[in-house]
Every structure is written in C-alpha cells, then in structure tokens.
Design a protein around this motif. Sequence first.
Motif, mmCIF file in Angstrom:
data_model
loop_
_atom_site.group_PDB
_atom_site.id
_atom_site.type_symbol
_atom_site.label_atom_id
_atom_site.label_comp_id
_atom_site.label_asym_id
_atom_site.label_seq_id
_atom_site.Cartn_x
_atom_site.Cartn_y
_atom_site.Cartn_z
ATOM 1 N N UNK A 206 0.823 -1.202 0.000
ATOM 2 C CA UNK A 206 0.000 0.000 0.000
ATOM 3 C C UNK A 206 0.864 1.260 0.000
ATOM 4 N N UNK A 207 1.975 1.220 0.732
ATOM 5 C CA UNK A 207 2.875 2.364 0.780
ATOM 6 C C UNK A 207 3.544 2.609 -0.565
ATOM 7 N N UNK A 208 4.012 1.522 -1.201
ATOM 8 C CA UNK A 208 4.803 1.684 -2.435
ATOM 9 C C UNK A 208 3.964 1.705 -3.707
ATOM 10 N N UNK A 209 2.812 1.027 -3.694
ATOM 11 C CA UNK A 209 2.050 0.870 -4.930
ATOM 12 C C UNK A 209 0.611 1.362 -4.826
ATOM 13 N N UNK A 210 0.139 1.681 -3.606
ATOM 14 C CA UNK A 210 -1.218 2.165 -3.440
ATOM 15 C C UNK A 210 -2.246 1.049 -3.547
ATOM 16 N N UNK A 211 -3.527 1.390 -3.334
ATOM 17 C CA UNK A 211 -4.580 0.372 -3.364
ATOM 18 C C UNK A 211 -4.677 -0.377 -4.694
ATOM 19 N N UNK A 212 -4.487 0.321 -5.804
ATOM 20 C CA UNK A 212 -4.560 -0.353 -7.104
ATOM 21 C C UNK A 212 -3.450 -1.371 -7.244
ATOM 22 N N UNK A 213 -2.249 -1.015 -6.777
ATOM 23 C CA UNK A 213 -1.137 -1.948 -6.829
ATOM 24 C C UNK A 213 -1.383 -3.168 -5.961
ATOM 25 N N UNK A 214 -1.937 -2.937 -4.767
ATOM 26 C CA UNK A 214 -2.246 -4.059 -3.882
ATOM 27 C C UNK A 214 -3.232 -5.002 -4.548
ATOM 28 N N UNK A 215 -4.280 -4.463 -5.146
ATOM 29 C CA UNK A 215 -5.266 -5.319 -5.807
ATOM 30 C C UNK A 215 -4.649 -6.068 -6.983
ATOM 31 N N UNK A 216 -3.710 -5.410 -7.684
ATOM 32 C CA UNK A 216 -3.024 -6.068 -8.798
ATOM 33 C C UNK A 216 -2.238 -7.284 -8.296
#
Length: 285
Positions: A206-216
């Motif tokens: 979440x810190x490095x990639x944000x919510x979209x990154x986490x879902x990815x």
Amino acid sequence: MNSSREDRTLARAAVEALTRQVALCPKPGLPDPRDLGAGAVHRDHRAVRWSARALEPGLAAMAAAARRAGAPTPGLRAELGAIGRSTEHSVDLAGGGHRGALWTLGLLVAAAALEPDAPAADVAVLTRRIVAHPDRGAPRRPSRGASVSATYGAAGARGEGRAGFPHVRRALTALATARTAGATEDQARLDALLTVMSTLQDTELLHSAGPMGLRHVQAGARGVLDAGGSATDAGAAALAAFDSDLRARGWTPRGSAGLLAGALFADALPVRSGRPGRTAQLLGS
C-alpha cells in the motif's frame, strides 16, 4: 533473563523457518537466491540470511519471558515489546531487515512457550490474547506501517496479531492441501505464500504501490492458484509471469514473506515434546 533449552530450541526453529522462507524460490517480487547481486532489494541475499540469525537471542528471550509469565498478561506484552525493540537494534547492526517477521515470529514463539502442546493453528490464535494488551513502552510516534494502516483502513501487522494471525492459519491449510495433492515441499510453500498474498492487505505494498497496486498483486497471486498452483505446468507458467511482472514494477510484498515464515514455524510445532512433527526438517536433520 536465562533461557532454557526449550526456549532456545523454539528460537532456533523460528530462525530456521525464516531462512527457509528466504531460500524459497521463485518468490514473486521477493528476495530469493536469484538476488545474489542485491538487485531490487539493495541487499545481498547472503546478508539477508545472516541478519536472520541475529533474531535468535531475542526470540529465545521472548520464549523465556512467556514461560516465566505463564499467561498472556499485560506484563508479558510489555516485556515482549521491550525485547522486540532491542532485537530490532541487533538485527539492524547485522544488516537489517526482518522487522515484520520478528513481530510474527516473536508472538508465535511466545504463544508456543505458553502452550507447549497446542496445535499449530491454536498457537496462532493464542497470540491475540497477548496482543490484546497494550505495549506500554511502545514509541508514541506511529510506525510507517501503522500510519499506512490508518490511512487505508488495512489491518496491518498489528491487526494480524490481534486477529490471531489468520493468514498464518490460511498458509498452514494451504501447506497441508498442497502436500496431500502430491506437491513437493517447495511447491507447497510457494502455494502457501501465494495464498497469503492473494488476500493480505500488505501495508508495504500500500505504501509503495497504493490500493490499485495491492489489488493487482492479490489478483496475480489468485491467478497462479486458479491455474492449479505451482505444482502444475499452467500454474508454474503463471507464477513465472507474475514474478517477472512484480520485479519489473519493483513491488515487494514483504508482509506476505514474514507471515509465511510464521506459518513454517508453526508447522514445525511441537518442538519440545517427543511427538513426531516437522521440526527435524526445519532444523536440517
């Protein structure tokens, strides 16, 4: 504080679980033996394994504290917090890393010392009775993980502990399922890691990639499992593509790695009784 042979055995098993997690390959986006050149993690793989050894005295002290307390009291919670902060300093001197794993393994080691004959899943659940008490000596300034948890409403490491490490328990189930299906030990561990990654609200991501990154990342992990897991040709191909994708993006799901180490430790229990288990495997015999 003096630690007994049982305390030291618990600590050694926890460190071996961590080093086995580090040695597992290929781990999507995470440091493994392919990273001898440091690459995305800026740290040599051998240094990561060496710094893991610096956890052992602190983990033995945590087991001893739990054994002396005899119950998940507020005093035990405060003592575990103090030992953990001291151990973090020792690990930093040895090369750093493993902070999330220390939280997970420290609580599991303490729980295992409190209930020596409890099944693995019950040991994980017992941790929530420890974490229910506040850490009176904790720094007032919130950690990055705590800040990210507050921003996004994620459980984070402390939420995992308060819930009795549900992802450790899910990883234990995945290990058992994969083994029953005939997977190798490494394949079972990879499937357990992917099981954690598929649902964990990883605050590092979440810190490095944000919510979209986490879902990815969660979707990518589910895709490998839906393809049959790492033991199948389709799953292995999906795993390779997922790993390449995360490495290209520079995304590192560190939270999942620490929870897998916790599951490998819990899977090795009991380590103090004469009953058969996976301890011998973890300790390299």
